[in-house]
Design a protein around this motif. Structure first.
Motif, mmCIF file in Angstrom:
data_model
loop_
_atom_site.group_PDB
_atom_site.id
_atom_site.type_symbol
_atom_site.label_atom_id
_atom_site.label_comp_id
_atom_site.label_asym_id
_atom_site.label_seq_id
_atom_site.Cartn_x
_atom_site.Cartn_y
_atom_site.Cartn_z
ATOM 1 N N VAL A 20 45.930 52.443 48.801
ATOM 2 C CA VAL A 20 45.759 52.169 47.369
ATOM 3 C C VAL A 20 45.747 50.674 47.113
ATOM 4 O O VAL A 20 44.839 50.130 46.468
ATOM 5 C CB VAL A 20 46.879 52.851 46.557
ATOM 6 N N GLY A 21 46.742 49.967 47.641
ATOM 7 C CA GLY A 21 46.795 48.524 47.439
ATOM 8 C C GLY A 21 45.634 47.817 48.100
ATOM 9 O O GLY A 21 45.064 46.861 47.545
ATOM 10 N N GLY A 22 45.259 48.271 49.308
ATOM 11 C CA GLY A 22 44.165 47.620 50.019
ATOM 12 C C GLY A 22 42.830 47.807 49.335
ATOM 13 O O GLY A 22 42.037 46.861 49.217
ATOM 14 N N ILE A 23 42.556 49.015 48.885
ATOM 15 C CA ILE A 23 41.288 49.266 48.203
ATOM 16 C C ILE A 23 41.219 48.501 46.891
ATOM 17 O O ILE A 23 40.159 47.976 46.512
ATOM 18 C CB ILE A 23 41.096 50.776 47.981
ATOM 19 N N LEU A 24 42.353 48.399 46.205
ATOM 20 C CA LEU A 24 42.380 47.597 44.980
ATOM 21 C C LEU A 24 42.086 46.128 45.278
ATOM 22 O O LEU A 24 41.384 45.456 44.515
ATOM 23 C CB LEU A 24 43.738 47.740 44.278
ATOM 24 N N LEU A 25 42.629 45.625 46.399
ATOM 25 C CA LEU A 25 42.332 44.243 46.803
ATOM 26 C C LEU A 25 40.846 44.075 47.081
ATOM 27 O O LEU A 25 40.228 43.089 46.630
ATOM 28 C CB LEU A 25 43.144 43.880 48.048
ATOM 29 N N THR A 26 40.261 45.026 47.800
ATOM 30 C CA THR A 26 38.823 44.962 48.099
ATOM 31 C C THR A 26 37.998 44.988 46.816
ATOM 32 O O THR A 26 37.071 44.183 46.638
ATOM 33 C CB THR A 26 38.419 46.137 48.998
ATOM 34 N N LEU A 27 38.332 45.905 45.929
ATOM 35 C CA LEU A 27 37.589 45.999 44.667
ATOM 36 C C LEU A 27 37.744 44.748 43.823
ATOM 37 O O LEU A 27 36.799 44.315 43.152
ATOM 38 C CB LEU A 27 38.056 47.232 43.888
ATOM 39 N N PHE A 28 38.933 44.165 43.851
ATOM 40 C CA PHE A 28 39.157 42.922 43.095
ATOM 41 C C PHE A 28 38.259 41.802 43.619
ATOM 42 O O PHE A 28 37.641 41.069 42.827
ATOM 43 C CB PHE A 28 40.620 42.508 43.191
ATOM 44 N N MET A 29 38.158 41.666 44.949
ATOM 45 C CA MET A 29 37.324 40.615 45.526
ATOM 46 C C MET A 29 35.849 40.850 45.191
ATOM 47 O O MET A 29 35.121 39.903 44.859
ATOM 48 C CB MET A 29 37.521 40.578 47.038
ATOM 49 N N VAL A 30 35.414 42.098 45.260
ATOM 50 C CA VAL A 30 34.026 42.413 44.914
ATOM 51 C C VAL A 30 33.780 42.165 43.433
ATOM 52 O O VAL A 30 32.730 41.662 43.026
ATOM 53 C CB VAL A 30 33.693 43.866 45.288
ATOM 54 N N ALA A 31 34.781 42.488 42.595
ATOM 55 C CA ALA A 31 34.629 42.352 41.143
ATOM 56 C C ALA A 31 34.481 40.898 40.705
ATOM 57 O O ALA A 31 33.900 40.629 39.645
ATOM 58 C CB ALA A 31 35.820 42.989 40.427
#
Length: 512
Positions: free
Chosen positions: A228-239
């Motif tokens: 959960v935390g990792g995917i949120l980090l990935t999405l944040f960087m893409v966003a």
């Protein structure tokens, strides 16, 4: 060569030089290379590094990482064919470096060298490391993600059975946890940069990790990956890029970039690459399992041997745990299989789509080839294949571009007419509107290519201001049989790779 940094530097710069050979003499190949190269140039012209444009139209096919790399290259080397391809060579060399270090950790320095060499000399790597496209950046970050994912599997107390003072054990455990946390960051950041290179396909390492956890039933690893935390980090960087891009394009970057180029590509054939019917789709299901013997050449000659060896080991129940406790063959095989299966199920097919699996395949082949009985015989065979392949690829890179360059119609037409071009000219094309026209001619003129029907060609040329039009020679002879004084004609013949046929083109130029 005794120090690790020296070995890294020699490998990296040798790979860069190898991949750059011939890139300056081969014209950009329609259609993808000119699209990337021109979109990067228009980024600079517009000062807009969020949304790419090609020929003054939104280009929503790919995320921006490759364009950013080409923009940086243009600032160093200028806007030319060499600088458009330079970033791919860097990405391929970095991938080889990753394999060298990962291979050293798995089985020693020789394994690292073999893995890096196998990947670098594979046919698809040789081709795409010289191409001005996004594939090598995708390969780089997917390889890094797979490596980082393997490192995250590392057990927190690998030496718990060795008698040590309690303080030393606590210190060791703390160090390993810190390293695991660092690899966790690398894993999810690699997924983000992979997405910025070529979209959601970069997230397949997540599937590899999920399958390994299910396969090994090591459920405690779920907490270590903190999905959960990792995917949120990935999405944040893409966003950080994605949200401004969606705002500027009013959501089109999602509907076209994801909707058409991911979803539609999965279920329908785009640009004629794949099956046109369900029967053909079924017939093409083994496509990548056949083309790998060409794409992975010359090392594909060892694939039947590798498959037999892996099957024998499976029957015997033999596999060697890696330094992180997970079975190495299992991890690499699942990573390779997931990539091949995904693209097997996708309708649109091109031989290079499975290229992200090649680093894992190189590592797997190197691991088994350089060990076992008859080691000296295997090493001799490896050296023989490697040296012969290097020689062949160098000859191909230096000789073939010189021979085939004269058959590239847009490039040749530009070469014969460039001295007569003026920056303020308008230009158009009839029946031949390949992206290479935009890339080459916009290096001298400020306008954009106008696609025209045959019936509007004469009207375009009779308008005021300097201009030129490119059209098939037969049509040029028909429409401009009696041209005004001062008009100039440049005629060439060549071969359109994109259309797969011979073309005869004429450029009609009006300078006043």
């Amino acid at each position: 060569m005794k120090s690790a940094p020296a070995k890294y530097a020699i490998l990296f710069f040798a790979c860069v030089l190898f991949h750059l050979l011939g890139t300056w003499s081969l014209p950009l190949i329609d259609r993808d290379e000119p699209r990337f190269a021109e979109a990067s140039r228009e980024m600079i012209e517009r000062g807009n590094y969020i949304v790419p444009y090609f020929n003054n139209q939104l280009r929503l096919d790919k995320p921006p990482l490759t364009y950013w790399a080409q923009v940086a290259s243009y600032h160093i080397f200028g806007e030319n064919d060499f600088s458009a391809r330079f970033p791919s060579a860097i990405a391929a060399a970095l991938t080889a470096l990753l394999l060298f270090v990962w291979g050293r950790r798995i089985g020693g320095e020789k394994l690292g060298w073999w893995a890096a060499i196998i990947f670098t000399l594979s046919l698809q790597t040789f081709v795409h490391a010289k191409a001005a496209v996004a594939d090598m950046w995708l390969v780089l970050f997917m390889t890094l993600a797979h490596w980082a994912g393997y490192e995250v599997f590392q057990r927190p107390t690998p030496n718990a059975q060795r008698p040590t003072p309690n303080s030393e054990r606590i210190s060791e455990t703390s160090t390993i946890k810190h390293q695991t946390f660092l690899w966790w960051w690398i894993f999810y950041l690699s997924l983000a940069f992979g997405f910025l290179a070529k979209g959601p396909i970069a997230w397949t390492p997540l599937l590899t990790i999920a399958v390994i956890i299910i396969y090994t039933r090591e459920w405690q690893l779920l907490g270590r990956f903190n999905f959960v935390g990792g995917i949120l980090l990935t999405l944040f960087m893409v966003a950080l890029w994605g949200i401004p891009a969606l705002i500027q394009t009013h959501g089109e970057f999602f509907t076209v970039g994801i909707g058409r180029h991911v979803v539609t590509r999965s279920f329908m054939t785009l640009e004629g690459h794949g099956a046109s019917s369900f029967g053909m789709y079924v017939l093409l299901l083994p496509f990548y399992f056949v083309t790998v013997f060409i794409s992975f050449f010359p090392w594909s000659i060892k694939l039947p041997w590798l498959i037999r060896k892996l099957l024998r080991k499976r029957e015997a129940g033999v596999d060697v745990p890696g330094y992180s406790g997970i079975l190495i063959d299992t991890y690499l095989l699942w990573g390779i299989a997931i990539i091949f299966v995904i693209f097997t199920l996708v309708s649109t097919k091109l031989p290079h789509y499975t290229l992200p699996a090649f680093p894992l395949l190189a590592l797997l082949l190197a691991r088994h080839w350089h060990q076992g009985s008859a080691v000296e015989t295997r090493r001799f065979l490896f050296r023989t294949i490697a040296v012969a392949t290097v020689c062949v690829w160098i000859v191909v890179a230096l000789v073939v571009p010189q021979i085939v360059a004269r058959f590239f119609p847009a490039y040749q037409l530009f070469q014969v007419s460039c001295a007569s071009l003026q920056p303020n000219m308008q230009f158009a094309a009839v029946e031949f509107q390949e992206p290479s026209l935009v890339w080459y001619f916009r290096s001298r003129v400020q306008g954009f290519l106008t696609p025209l029907k045959k019936r509007r060609a004469a009207e375009f040329m009779n308008a005021p201001d300097p201009r030129f039009i490119i059209l098939p020679t037969s049509i040029a002879g028909e429409l401009f049989a009696n041209p005004p004084a001062g008009w100039r004609f440049f005629t060439i013949n060549g071969f359109s790779i994109a259309k797969g046929k011979r073309v005869d083109l004429t450029l009609v130029l009006k300078s006043e």
